[in-house]
Scaffold this motif. Structure first.
Motif, mmCIF file in Angstrom:
data_model
loop_
_atom_site.group_PDB
_atom_site.id
_atom_site.type_symbol
_atom_site.label_atom_id
_atom_site.label_comp_id
_atom_site.label_asym_id
_atom_site.label_seq_id
_atom_site.Cartn_x
_atom_site.Cartn_y
_atom_site.Cartn_z
ATOM 1 N N GLU A 1 8.988 5.391 11.844
ATOM 2 C CA GLU A 1 7.862 5.623 10.188
ATOM 3 C C GLU A 1 7.013 5.185 10.981
ATOM 4 O O GLU A 1 6.929 3.804 11.425
ATOM 5 N N ARG B 1 9.902 9.531 9.293
ATOM 6 C CA ARG B 1 9.069 9.458 8.138
ATOM 7 C C ARG B 1 7.986 8.919 8.573
ATOM 8 O O ARG B 1 7.432 8.356 9.098
ATOM 9 N N GLU C 1 10.255 13.333 6.315
ATOM 10 C CA GLU C 1 10.048 12.394 4.451
ATOM 11 C C GLU C 1 8.622 11.630 4.486
ATOM 12 O O GLU C 1 7.998 11.479 4.982
ATOM 13 N N GLY D 1 6.430 9.558 1.651
ATOM 14 C CA GLY D 1 6.412 8.498 2.260
ATOM 15 C C GLY D 1 4.695 7.398 1.185
ATOM 16 O O GLY D 1 3.844 7.982 1.934
ATOM 17 N N ASP E 1 10.232 10.533 -1.251
ATOM 18 C CA ASP E 1 11.057 9.630 -0.329
ATOM 19 C C ASP E 1 11.016 8.697 -0.807
ATOM 20 O O ASP E 1 12.335 8.338 -0.196
ATOM 21 N N LEU E 2 9.707 7.481 -0.320
ATOM 22 C CA LEU E 2 10.033 6.806 -0.406
ATOM 23 C C LEU E 2 8.009 6.026 -1.273
ATOM 24 O O LEU E 2 7.593 7.187 -0.780
ATOM 25 N N LEU F 1 6.425 2.672 -1.046
ATOM 26 C CA LEU F 1 5.629 1.540 -0.266
ATOM 27 C C LEU F 1 4.558 0.941 -1.114
ATOM 28 O O LEU F 1 3.475 1.590 -1.235
ATOM 29 N N LEU G 1 14.464 5.594 -6.181
ATOM 30 C CA LEU G 1 13.884 6.093 -4.550
ATOM 31 C C LEU G 1 13.709 4.456 -3.975
ATOM 32 O O LEU G 1 13.634 3.912 -4.557
ATOM 33 N N PRO G 2 13.975 4.578 -2.747
ATOM 34 C CA PRO G 2 13.856 4.027 -2.062
ATOM 35 C C PRO G 2 11.815 3.288 -2.038
ATOM 36 O O PRO G 2 11.006 3.978 -1.979
ATOM 37 N N ILE G 3 12.237 2.323 -2.368
ATOM 38 C CA ILE G 3 11.160 1.185 -2.837
ATOM 39 C C ILE G 3 10.692 0.258 -1.871
ATOM 40 O O ILE G 3 11.833 -0.661 -1.653
ATOM 41 N N GLU G 4 10.207 0.699 -0.551
ATOM 42 C CA GLU G 4 10.069 -0.402 0.209
ATOM 43 C C GLU G 4 8.514 -1.698 0.390
ATOM 44 O O GLU G 4 7.482 -1.213 -0.414
ATOM 45 N N THR H 1 14.020 -1.716 0.468
ATOM 46 C CA THR H 1 13.358 -1.387 2.026
ATOM 47 C C THR H 1 12.619 -2.462 2.860
ATOM 48 O O THR H 1 11.857 -2.406 1.716
#
Ligand code: DX5
Ligand code: ZN
Length: 213
Positions: free
Chosen positions: A63, A85, A109, A111, A131-132, A134, A164-167, A187
């Motif tokens: 990524e 990503r 993806e 972000g 998709d994410l 951050l 959604l994924p949270i980084e 993440t």
């Protein structure tokens, strides 16, 4: 299952291949490239050529975290370098919706990252295109800073709106990862903590263990 995305920023810049191989053997899920342009943030790090040259070092997905103005200028190069990503900053463009769409149309993806001073609401209008998300938990530009606790409230606010994924990125170590996990992150970028570790596999496992029960 949490995802661990080590940043190679705090590694020796002349030893990136060995670092990536070690992180892969140590059980990382992603490799996180911190791309800084000397404009959006003061330092300059590296560009897409580094990802391209390291692509053969591991099968792990890459990524790119673009801390750059006009992030779209760099999309094609990072896609060609084999990044799965691409994460760009909400503060670096007035066209986040269109840029996220353009990444996804190419099968990449998308972000969206927000700085500590940017409210959680900045991501809400375009969640369907992402998709994410951050959430920066330090001010971007440097590794090895302390996590800013007020950023975790934004993780909670975003988690209340999306699956959604949270980084989270910045200041993640065994002492802070649980706070971010409990706020709703799944993440985790970790740079200096893993770069300093004598046993990277154990260090990654320690991060995972802190998110158990
Ligand atoms: C900061 C970068 C981060 C950071 C992570 O601008 O985006 O990825 O270097 O490093 P640590 O884990 O040391 O905060
Ligand atoms: Zn980063």
């Amino acid at each position: 299952m949490i995802q661990v995305a080590p940043s190679i920023l705090s590694n020796d810049f002349s030893q990136f291949r060995g670092a990536v191989v070690g992180l892969a053997q140590g059980g990382a899920d992603w490799i996180h490239f911190d791309v800084m342009d000397g404009q959006f943030v003061p330092p300059i790090t590296f560009g897409a050529q580094l990802a391209a040259d390291l692509r053969s070092a591991t099968d792990l997905p890459f990524e790119a975290h673009l801390m750059t103005q006009t992030p779209e200028r760099h999309f094609d190069a990072f896609i060609a370098a084999g990044c799965r990503r691409i994460i760009f900053h909400a503060e670096a463009t007035v066209h986040a919706h269109r840029l996220a769409q353009s990444l996804r149309q190419q099968g990449i993806e998308a972000g969206l990252a927000i700085n500590p001073a940017t409210p959680a609401e900045a991501v809400f209008p375009i969640l369907d295109e992402l998709d994410l998300v951050l959430v920066m938990t330090v001010n971007p530009g440097w590794g090895g800073q302390a996590l800013i606790h007020s950023c975790l409230e934004k993780v909670r606010q975003i988690r209340a709106r999306t699956d959604l994924p949270i980084e989270v990125d910045g200041g993640i170590d065994p002492n802070t990862i649980r706070l971010a996990f409990d706020a709703g992150a799944d993440t985790f970028v970790a740079g200096s903590f893993l770069a300093k570790a004598t046993d990277v596999g154990r260090a990654i496992q320690e991060l995972r263990d802190r998110c158990q029960s």
